[in-house]
Scaffold this motif. Structure first.
Motif, PDB file in Angstrom:
ATOM      1  N   ASP A   1      28.351  41.541  23.981  1.00  0.00           N
ATOM      2  CA  ASP A   1      28.957  42.341  22.924  1.00  0.00           C
ATOM      3  C   ASP A   1      29.793  43.429  23.585  1.00  0.00           C
ATOM      4  OD1 ASP A   1      29.572  43.144  20.317  1.00  0.00           O
ATOM      5  OD2 ASP A   1      27.489  42.955  19.647  1.00  0.00           O
ATOM      6  N   ASP A   2      30.618  44.104  22.789  1.00  0.00           N
ATOM      7  CA  ASP A   2      31.447  45.166  23.337  1.00  0.00           C
ATOM      8  C   ASP A   2      30.811  46.530  23.080  1.00  0.00           C
ATOM      9  OD1 ASP A   2      31.968  45.753  20.662  1.00  0.00           O
ATOM     10  OD2 ASP A   2      33.885  44.703  20.662  1.00  0.00           O
TER      11      ASP A   2
ATOM     12  N   TYR B   1      31.414  48.679  20.958  1.00  0.00           N
ATOM     13  CA  TYR B   1      31.271  48.993  19.539  1.00  0.00           C
ATOM     14  C   TYR B   1      30.254  48.086  18.839  1.00  0.00           C
ATOM     15  CZ  TYR B   1      35.682  51.300  20.643  1.00  0.00           C
ATOM     16  OH  TYR B   1      36.651  52.082  21.231  1.00  0.00           O
ATOM     17  N   ASN B   2      29.595  47.209  19.594  1.00  0.00           N
ATOM     18  CA  ASN B   2      28.663  46.242  19.016  1.00  0.00           C
ATOM     19  C   ASN B   2      29.333  45.431  17.910  1.00  0.00           C
ATOM     20  OD1 ASN B   2      26.150  46.693  20.489  1.00  0.00           O
ATOM     21  ND2 ASN B   2      26.166  48.719  19.541  1.00  0.00           N
ATOM     22  N   THR B   3      30.532  44.947  18.209  1.00  0.00           N
ATOM     23  CA  THR B   3      31.328  44.241  17.207  1.00  0.00           C
ATOM     24  C   THR B   3      30.647  42.967  16.728  1.00  0.00           C
ATOM     25  OG1 THR B   3      33.380  45.135  18.123  1.00  0.00           O
ATOM     26  CG2 THR B   3      33.561  43.139  16.770  1.00  0.00           C
TER      27      THR B   3
ATOM     28  N   SER C   1      27.869  43.902  14.381  1.00  0.00           N
ATOM     29  CA  SER C   1      28.362  44.399  13.095  1.00  0.00           C
ATOM     30  C   SER C   1      28.965  43.279  12.253  1.00  0.00           C
ATOM     31  CB  SER C   1      29.405  45.493  13.327  1.00  0.00           C
ATOM     32  OG  SER C   1      28.838  46.596  14.002  1.00  0.00           O
TER      33      SER C   1
END
Length: 237
Positions: free
Chosen positions: A48-49, A51-53, A56
């Motif tokens: 994940d990145d 931002y927890n993309t 999300s």
């Protein structure tokens, strides 16, 4: 040619899954990869990145979406696979390629590996996203699987038990590493996957009023517990 597949997940008390497993054993074949144990252990590193993309997007039901994972079986280094799982219009597509152990060790150490012309396209895509989207390995998801197959329609029904996770990526191959349990005691999962058609007799066997359908991925529920320390997506939590 790869096909998009239907994929349904159910959370259930273990005693219901035991009953379902016994019933399915009479109409489906146990996957030969289970060997004498009748099951195999799965571990996956999810990416994940910052931002927890991916987390999300699963929480919000974003469609289309995709996520990368690296998977091993029975904690063995002999077969390491990179998988990209994509969801489009509610259907799932999985593509995969082998990963050299040296490349995985670089990733586990926090480095972004290089690639060459011989590197499989899927691995190149991951490496590029590690460079430009800052994708990083963030979660290990582990469980034991009992898989049944029915070749017509490419049907697969799996029973996944002892779901647990760790954010310590260095423990990926360590059989004795500490993991946190994610489900409440006595709760596990069943998954039903098929191409165009689920035969009626399998569908009937799978029906049970105490199975609770879940739209969340294993990565989501493990990452949610890791980020927030809660298990609100589970029955009885």
């Amino acid at each position: 040619m790869k096909k998009y597949r239907h994929e349904y997940k159910y959370i259930s008390p273990e005693y219901i899954l035991q009953m379902q497993q016994t019933r399915l054993a009479s109409v489906m074949e146990l996957d030969g990869n289970t060997g004498d144990a009748g099951c195999y252990a799965i571990r996956s590193i999810y990416f994940d990145d910052m931002y927890n993309t991916c987390f999300s997007e699963n929480e919000n039901g974003t469609d289309p979406r995709e996520k990368f994972r690296i998977r091993i079986y029975n904690c063995s280094k002999s077969r390491i696979s990179l998988e990209l799982k994509q969801k489009v219009n509610g259907m799932c597509l999985k593509t995969s390629c082998p990963v050299p152990l040296e490349t995985l060790e670089q990733i586990m150490a926090g480095s972004v590996p290089d690639f060459s012309a011989e590197t499989p396209y899927l691995l190149k895509k991951l490496i590029c996203q590690m460079n430009f989207r800052m994708l990083r390995p963030v979660e290990i998801v582990a469980y034991e699987r009992v898989p049944f197959i029915y070749r017509d329609g490419n049907v697969r029904v799996t029973f996944d038990r002892n779901l647990r996770s760790s954010s310590n990526i260095q423990d990926f191959f360590d059989e004795n590493a500490p993991f946190r349990s994610v489900f409440p005691d006595g709760t596990n999962m069943m998954e039903v996957k098929f191409d165009e058609l689920l035969p009626d007799f399998i569908n009937e066997v799978c029906q049970c009023g105490q199975l609770q359908w879940s739209s969340f991925s294993k990565y989501y529920v493990c990452r949610k517990f890791d980020l927030h320390g809660i298990r609100s997506v589970f029955p009885g939590a």
